[in-house]
Design a protein around this motif. Structure first.
Motif, short mmCIF file in Angstrom:
data_model
loop_
_atom_site.label_atom_id
_atom_site.label_comp_id
_atom_site.label_asym_id
_atom_site.label_seq_id
_atom_site.Cartn_x
_atom_site.Cartn_y
_atom_site.Cartn_z
N PHE A 80 64.68 31.14 0.70
CA PHE A 80 63.41 32.23 -0.24
C PHE A 80 61.98 32.55 1.62
O PHE A 80 62.58 32.65 2.21
CB PHE A 80 62.66 31.33 -0.60
N GLY A 81 61.41 33.43 1.04
CA GLY A 81 60.74 33.63 2.03
C GLY A 81 59.63 32.70 2.49
O GLY A 81 59.06 31.18 2.36
N ALA A 82 59.24 33.42 4.55
CA ALA A 82 59.27 32.80 5.10
C ALA A 82 57.88 31.21 4.76
O ALA A 82 57.41 30.21 5.20
CB ALA A 82 58.49 33.39 6.69
N LYS A 83 57.03 32.23 4.10
CA LYS A 83 55.30 31.94 3.29
C LYS A 83 55.75 30.96 1.79
O LYS A 83 54.55 30.52 0.93
CB LYS A 83 54.25 32.68 3.19
N GLY A 84 57.24 30.74 1.65
CA GLY A 84 56.95 30.06 0.49
C GLY A 84 56.97 31.61 -1.01
O GLY A 84 57.52 32.53 -0.49
N LEU A 85 56.59 30.69 -2.09
CA LEU A 85 56.67 31.77 -3.18
C LEU A 85 55.34 31.60 -3.31
O LEU A 85 54.52 30.64 -3.85
CB LEU A 85 58.00 30.91 -4.15
N THR A 95 53.35 39.52 2.51
CA THR A 95 52.49 38.36 2.55
C THR A 95 54.32 36.75 2.93
O THR A 95 53.86 36.03 3.01
CB THR A 95 52.37 37.49 1.72
N ASN A 96 54.85 37.43 2.82
CA ASN A 96 55.99 36.94 3.09
C ASN A 96 56.42 35.87 2.00
O ASN A 96 57.17 34.60 2.39
CB ASN A 96 57.06 36.47 4.84
N THR A 97 56.01 35.79 0.61
CA THR A 97 56.10 34.83 0.15
C THR A 97 56.93 35.96 -0.98
O THR A 97 57.33 37.19 -1.51
CB THR A 97 54.92 35.06 -1.28
N THR A 98 58.38 34.94 -1.87
CA THR A 98 59.25 35.44 -2.59
C THR A 98 58.73 35.48 -4.15
O THR A 98 57.77 34.57 -4.96
CB THR A 98 60.19 34.58 -2.44
N GLY A 195 67.47 32.64 9.11
CA GLY A 195 66.60 31.57 8.46
C GLY A 195 66.14 32.11 7.24
O GLY A 195 66.55 33.28 6.08
N ALA A 196 64.37 31.63 7.04
CA ALA A 196 63.96 32.56 5.81
C ALA A 196 63.65 34.16 5.82
O ALA A 196 63.72 34.66 7.02
CB ALA A 196 62.57 31.76 5.68
#
Length: 238
Positions: A80-85, A95-98, A195-196
């Motif tokens: 998933f995203g490097a900053k989570g979900l 925001t690099n979130t999924t 990676g992420a």
């Protein structure tokens, strides 16, 4: 004496604890799609589940509905995203979130030819293929062949440059039908990179090929992205 011994044994047997009853057999676990609030109304579903909103890894599973029951068709580790979900309706671009939620899968795409057996509409990436993420562009959150004048290259993805990740992909319909500026663009299910991700969901290349040969647009597959447990990003609330 023999009579007394027999009588004593009989009395002891009457007071003995009953033999333990074996516990009932455990019922089969209810499959995840059957516990979800919505699955999109089709007979195919992909679930992408992380442990929590700070996770960058999890599990992707694809399911078939057969005879009124959901049956697992395949599974793979997911990134998933490097900053989570983040909850999809609250997510912000960059925001690099999924984004979590339940989404349709408009079409497939890739730099490589479609795997044999692919029935989804498959857009082949060319040197002129871009995904516009410029909030000021009329092409926001859309594939374009040739970059429009109102879409800055710095605010777009030149798809062919991601040779590994975009070898095969599926467009996730996040913020797609009625795009909200600033919420995010270019969210895909694609092949793993280093990676992420920057907000997409990714899986190994073999899993992506398997998904493309499995997915049948006539069965209206959707993808649900979420977390285990409760809260606003819980997979079961979608």
């Amino acid at each position: 004496m023999r009579t007394l011994l027999l009588l004593g044994a009989a009395l002891l047997s009457l007071g003995a604890a009953p033999s333990p009853v074996p516990p009932p057999a455990r019922t089969a676990a209810v499959p995840l799609p059957a516990r979800m609030a919505d699955t999109g109304g089709g007979s195919q579903l992909i679930t992408a589940v992380a442990a929590g909103t700070g996770s960058t890894t999890g599990t992707l599973t694809w399911w078939d509905r057969r005879g009124g029951r959901w049956v697992r068709a395949g599974t793979a580790p997911a990134r998933f995203g490097a900053k989570g979900l983040a909850e999809g309706r609250q997510r912000r671009q960059g925001t690099n979130t999924t984004p979590t939620g339940l989404y349709r899968l408009p079409y497939a795409f890739g730099i490589e030819p479609a795997p044999a057996g692919t029935s989804y509409r498959y857009a082949r990436v060319t040197g002129r293929s871009w995904w516009c993420q410029d909030n000021g562009s009329r092409a926001y959150n859309r594939w374009v062949e040739g970059l429009p004048r109102d879409c800055r290259a710095a605010e777009a993805e030149h798809l062919v440059t991601y040779r590994r990740q975009y070898a095969y992909g599926l467009v996730i319909g996040f913020n797609y039908d009625r795009p909200v500026r600033g919420r995010g663009a270019g969210i895909f299910l694609h092949v793993n990179g280093q990676g992420a991700t920057a907000g997409c969901v990714s899986v190994p290349a073999g899993a992506m090929r398997a998904l493309l040969t499995w997915a049948d647009p006539a069965r209206r597959p959707h993808i649900a992205v979420g977390t285990r447990g409760g809260g606003p990003t819980a997979i079961t609330r979608y």
